[in-house]
Design a protein around this motif. Structure first.
Motif, short mmCIF file in Angstrom:
data_model
loop_
_atom_site.label_atom_id
_atom_site.label_comp_id
_atom_site.label_asym_id
_atom_site.label_seq_id
_atom_site.Cartn_x
_atom_site.Cartn_y
_atom_site.Cartn_z
N ALA A 425 -4.39 3.22 1.22
CA ALA A 425 -4.83 3.26 -0.17
C ALA A 425 -3.64 3.06 -1.10
O ALA A 425 -3.72 2.34 -2.10
CB ALA A 425 -5.55 4.57 -0.47
N ALA A 426 -2.51 3.69 -0.76
CA ALA A 426 -1.29 3.52 -1.55
C ALA A 426 -0.84 2.06 -1.54
O ALA A 426 -0.42 1.52 -2.56
CB ALA A 426 -0.19 4.43 -1.02
N GLU A 427 -0.95 1.42 -0.38
CA GLU A 427 -0.63 -0.01 -0.32
C GLU A 427 -1.54 -0.80 -1.25
O GLU A 427 -1.09 -1.68 -2.00
CB GLU A 427 -0.78 -0.54 1.11
CG GLU A 427 -0.47 -2.03 1.21
CD GLU A 427 -1.09 -2.73 2.41
OE1 GLU A 427 -0.55 -3.76 2.83
OE2 GLU A 427 -2.12 -2.25 2.93
N HIS A 428 -2.83 -0.47 -1.23
CA HIS A 428 -3.80 -1.21 -2.05
C HIS A 428 -3.47 -1.11 -3.53
O HIS A 428 -3.55 -2.11 -4.26
CB HIS A 428 -5.22 -0.67 -1.78
CG HIS A 428 -6.27 -1.34 -2.58
ND1 HIS A 428 -6.84 -2.54 -2.21
CD2 HIS A 428 -6.87 -1.00 -3.76
CE1 HIS A 428 -7.73 -2.91 -3.11
NE2 HIS A 428 -7.78 -2.00 -4.06
N PHE A 429 -3.11 0.09 -3.99
CA PHE A 429 -2.89 0.29 -5.42
C PHE A 429 -1.48 -0.06 -5.87
O PHE A 429 -1.24 -0.24 -7.07
CB PHE A 429 -3.23 1.72 -5.82
CG PHE A 429 -4.69 2.04 -5.71
CD1 PHE A 429 -5.63 1.39 -6.51
CD2 PHE A 429 -5.16 2.95 -4.77
CE1 PHE A 429 -6.98 1.65 -6.40
CE2 PHE A 429 -6.52 3.23 -4.66
CZ PHE A 429 -7.43 2.58 -5.47
N SER A 430 -0.53 -0.18 -4.94
CA SER A 430 0.86 -0.48 -5.32
C SER A 430 1.30 -1.88 -4.92
O SER A 430 2.25 -2.43 -5.50
CB SER A 430 1.81 0.53 -4.66
OG SER A 430 1.87 0.31 -3.26
N GLY A 431 0.64 -2.46 -3.90
CA GLY A 431 1.08 -3.74 -3.37
C GLY A 431 2.26 -3.63 -2.43
O GLY A 431 2.78 -4.64 -1.94
N ASN A 432 2.70 -2.42 -2.13
CA ASN A 432 3.87 -2.19 -1.28
C ASN A 432 3.44 -2.13 0.18
O ASN A 432 2.83 -1.15 0.62
CB ASN A 432 4.56 -0.89 -1.70
CG ASN A 432 5.84 -0.63 -0.92
OD1 ASN A 432 6.14 -1.33 0.06
ND2 ASN A 432 6.59 0.37 -1.33
N THR A 433 3.78 -3.17 0.94
CA THR A 433 3.33 -3.25 2.33
C THR A 433 4.07 -2.27 3.25
O THR A 433 3.67 -2.09 4.40
CB THR A 433 3.50 -4.67 2.89
OG1 THR A 433 4.88 -5.06 2.74
CG2 THR A 433 2.62 -5.67 2.14
N ALA A 434 5.14 -1.64 2.76
CA ALA A 434 5.82 -0.63 3.58
C ALA A 434 4.88 0.52 3.92
O ALA A 434 4.98 1.12 4.99
CB ALA A 434 7.05 -0.10 2.84
N TYR A 435 3.94 0.82 3.02
CA TYR A 435 2.96 1.87 3.31
C TYR A 435 2.10 1.47 4.51
O TYR A 435 1.74 2.31 5.34
CB TYR A 435 2.07 2.12 2.10
CG TYR A 435 2.76 2.76 0.92
CD1 TYR A 435 3.42 3.98 1.04
CD2 TYR A 435 2.74 2.16 -0.33
CE1 TYR A 435 4.03 4.58 -0.05
CE2 TYR A 435 3.35 2.75 -1.44
CZ TYR A 435 4.00 3.96 -1.29
OH TYR A 435 4.60 4.55 -2.36
N ALA A 436 1.77 0.17 4.60
CA ALA A 436 0.95 -0.29 5.73
C ALA A 436 1.72 -0.18 7.03
O ALA A 436 1.15 0.16 8.08
CB ALA A 436 0.49 -1.72 5.49
N GLY A 437 3.01 -0.46 6.99
CA GLY A 437 3.83 -0.32 8.19
C GLY A 437 3.82 1.10 8.71
O GLY A 437 3.73 1.34 9.92
N CYS A 438 3.88 2.06 7.79
CA CYS A 438 3.84 3.47 8.19
C CYS A 438 2.46 3.83 8.73
O CYS A 438 2.34 4.57 9.71
CB CYS A 438 4.21 4.33 6.98
SG CYS A 438 4.45 6.06 7.36
N ALA A 439 1.41 3.31 8.10
CA ALA A 439 0.04 3.56 8.58
C ALA A 439 -0.12 3.02 10.00
O ALA A 439 -0.74 3.66 10.86
CB ALA A 439 -0.98 2.92 7.65
N LEU A 440 0.45 1.85 10.27
CA LEU A 440 0.34 1.25 11.60
C LEU A 440 1.03 2.11 12.66
O LEU A 440 0.57 2.20 13.79
CB LEU A 440 0.93 -0.16 11.58
CG LEU A 440 0.79 -1.00 12.85
CD1 LEU A 440 -0.66 -1.09 13.32
CD2 LEU A 440 1.38 -2.39 12.65
N ASP A 441 2.13 2.78 12.26
CA ASP A 441 2.77 3.69 13.20
C ASP A 441 1.81 4.80 13.65
O ASP A 441 1.88 5.27 14.79
CB ASP A 441 4.01 4.32 12.55
CG ASP A 441 5.22 3.40 12.58
OD1 ASP A 441 5.31 2.56 13.50
OD2 ASP A 441 6.08 3.51 11.68
N HIS A 442 0.91 5.21 12.75
CA HIS A 442 -0.08 6.24 13.12
C HIS A 442 -1.07 5.69 14.15
O HIS A 442 -1.49 6.40 15.06
CB HIS A 442 -0.81 6.72 11.87
CG HIS A 442 0.04 7.55 10.94
ND1 HIS A 442 1.09 7.01 10.24
CD2 HIS A 442 0.00 8.86 10.62
CE1 HIS A 442 1.66 7.97 9.51
NE2 HIS A 442 1.01 9.09 9.73
#
Length: 541
Positions: A425-442
């Motif tokens: 959700a943070a990636e969606h609202f910020s455009g920062n794909t680093a959040y997605a990288g962290c989500a993928l680690d989960h």
């Protein structure tokens, strides 16, 4: 020198995307490692893992082995200089498509009230179950149709609030990542027009309609037998009387939120159904307005099934108001959102007991132009701050996830996936794909990159959970469990007799038993599957 654990290198047992980061976690002393193509035995990459981190939650000396340079599709495994190896895994453009379909198909296996035929259920077919009417608790002469929906977990209870959370995760996944849901599962209802995820959610929505009390708009909390049946009892053999527990504010708020959401999502496919959802949501909202201070739910006398007690309904009311506002644009709901947002409940939680995060997401998804400037900014800032906190925890964790030692609770894998959802959700609202990288680690953790080297999803991965606390999987005589179900994961509280007997003294992340008696570590539920569907969908677009 002690002999190494031959599987002391852990990976996502499904695999990694060709262009993305690829990191294995080594639990041991050896630093050198090689990536080997399974088909040929060829070494395609050699490297050294990083410095060891003493990871307190897992009790492991964890080293990161980065092999992101390997970008050729294929099947691989990793070998250490000390003879240790990893599970085999694939590298592919979209390695998680089959996993997403399996996680979604699990909801079909959770269906209640209908026969699961061999055509769709394979060896896990069984007869129709729980078709009798339910007795309204305290009104023995009053019986209502409660047939349908999904079993909640390893038992056969059906619960309004947790069901709404599961639907919300699936509908949010569809709203944010519709391209991930183009392929059919398939389901008996698949028609090539309405996405299967919406057809499956409709099964539970149709049951929720039956849980709304005629004339008041309030929603009954749950439909269960008085007590849990035996662990090997198949659903069609669970014939004890069914009881409908009283209306609760939490269930009514969750119902209003998810029905308002459904009204919006189903509108392009079935306008009459969308109108029915909205009318039900508005009736539930009226009940909430008429009952501002009702006590939290507790099990009525004589009922010992899952309580899902919830003493604070402010978060459910907030979600309801936010979804009704997003769907209708009516100022009366907007005013309610703004008033409720001032109250002190968690605004970023996505758990069945604290649903405030869904209200926050609904309000932010309404868009900046349709919202009150200061509230929008505050909720967005808070969401990103919470995501940043999770990212920092991941950086400090040996297995790169956001759980602290005390977070390994009953259902810890729900926290793993809920946190990943929030990061996305943070990636969606910020455009920062680093959040997605962290989500993928989960997701990597869930699928095997954990200290136990186990995939917490039945039927998926090289070493998946085999003995979940799930009655059909125990009672059906089939060796393999029903596939696609997320196990609860490590619980440092050791809340069942089997765990207390076998896991004493283990580090938090090792407090897990792949045994059907360990309901506090190895049960399955619809609302542990649902955030996992959301997370995999993000990586299938």
């Amino acid at each position: 020198m002690s002999k190494p654990n031959l599987r002391s290198i852990t990976v996502n047992q499904i695999g990694y995307s060709t262009e993305g980061a690829k990191i294995a976690i080594v639990n041991g002393e050896g630093q050198g490692f090689r990536v080997i193509r399974e088909e040929t035995g060829e070494v395609v990459y050699a490297g050294k893992s990083g410095a060891a981190v003493l990871d307190k939650p897992s009790g492991a000396k964890a080293r990161a082995a980065d092999f992101s340079e390997v970008r050729t599709a294929g099947r691989y495994y990793i070998e250490g200089d000390d003879g240790s190896i990893s599970a085999s895994f694939v590298i592919a453009d979209k390695p998680y498509q089959e996993l997403q379909q399996g996680l979604l198909k699990a909801f079909y296996y959770f269906r209640c009230g209908v026969e699961l035929t061999g055509e769709y259920a394979g060896p896990w077919a069984h007869g129709a179950c729980h078709t009798a009417e339910g007795i309204v608790h305290g009104q023995p002469e009053k019986r209502l149709d409660g047939c349908g929906g999904w079993h909640d977990a390893g038992d056969y209870g059906k619960y309004s609030g947790p069901g709404a959370k599961a639907i919300a995760d699936l509908l949010l996944a569809y709203e944010l990542y519709p391209a991930a849901f183009e392929a059919a599962v398939p389901l008996p209802e698949s028609d090539g027009r309405t996405p299967d995820v919406l057809l499956e959610c409709k099964v539970e929505l149709d049951w929720l309609f039956k849980m709304q009390e005629a004339g008041t708009g309030g929603v009954y909390h749950k439909l269960t037998t008085l007590n849990f049946p035996g662990l090997d009892v198949m659903p069609e053999n669970d014939t004890a009387e069914l009881y409908i527990s009283p209306v609760s504010a939490a269930a009514t708020g969750d119902f209003a939120g998810v029905m308002a959401m459904a009204a919006r999502v189903y509108e392009p496919y079935d306008q009459a159904y969308a109108r029915q959802c909205l009318a039900a949501a508005q009736a539930a909202w009226t009940w909430l307005e008429q009952h501002p201070g009702v006590p939290g739910f507790t099990n009525p006398p004589g009922i010992t099934t899952g309580e899902y007690g919830d003493g604070n309904d402010q978060d459910e009311r907030f979600w309801a108001a936010a979804e009704l506002y997003r769907t209708t644009g009516m100022e009366v709901y907007h005013e309610a959102v703004q008033a409720l947002a001032k109250l002190p409940f968690p605004k970023y939680s996505l758990g069945w007991a604290d649903m405030g995060g869904y209200g926050t997401l609904a309000y932010l998804l309404s868009g900046k132009s349709a919202t009150q400037t200061a509230l929008y900014a505050s909720l967005k800032q808070g969401l990103l701050a919470e995501a940043d906190r999770l990212v920092q925890q991941c950086r400090e964790d040996g297995y790169r996830i956001s759980l602290l030692e005390e977070d390994y609770i009953w259902g810890s894998n729900m926290l793993v996936m809920n946190n990943a959802m929030l990061l996305l959700a943070a990636e969606h609202f910020s455009g920062n794909t680093a959040y997605a990288g962290c989500a993928l680690d989960h997701l990597h953790y869930l699928m095997g990159r954990n200290v136990l080297d186990i995939s917490y999803v039945t039927g998926f991965g090289d070493r998946p959970v085999m003995h979940p606390h799930h009655r059909p999987s125990v009672g059906d005589g089939v060796a393999d469990p029903v596939p696609g179900m997320v196990s609860g994961g490590p619980d440092r509280g050791l809340h069942d007799e089997y765990a207390a007997r076998h896991l004493q003294g283990k580090p938090a992340a090792q407090c897990f038993a792949d045994h059907d008696l360990s309901y506090s570590t190895n049960e399955v539920t619809i609302y542990w599957n649902s955030p996992a569907v959301f997370v995999t969908a993000r990586f299938n677009v």
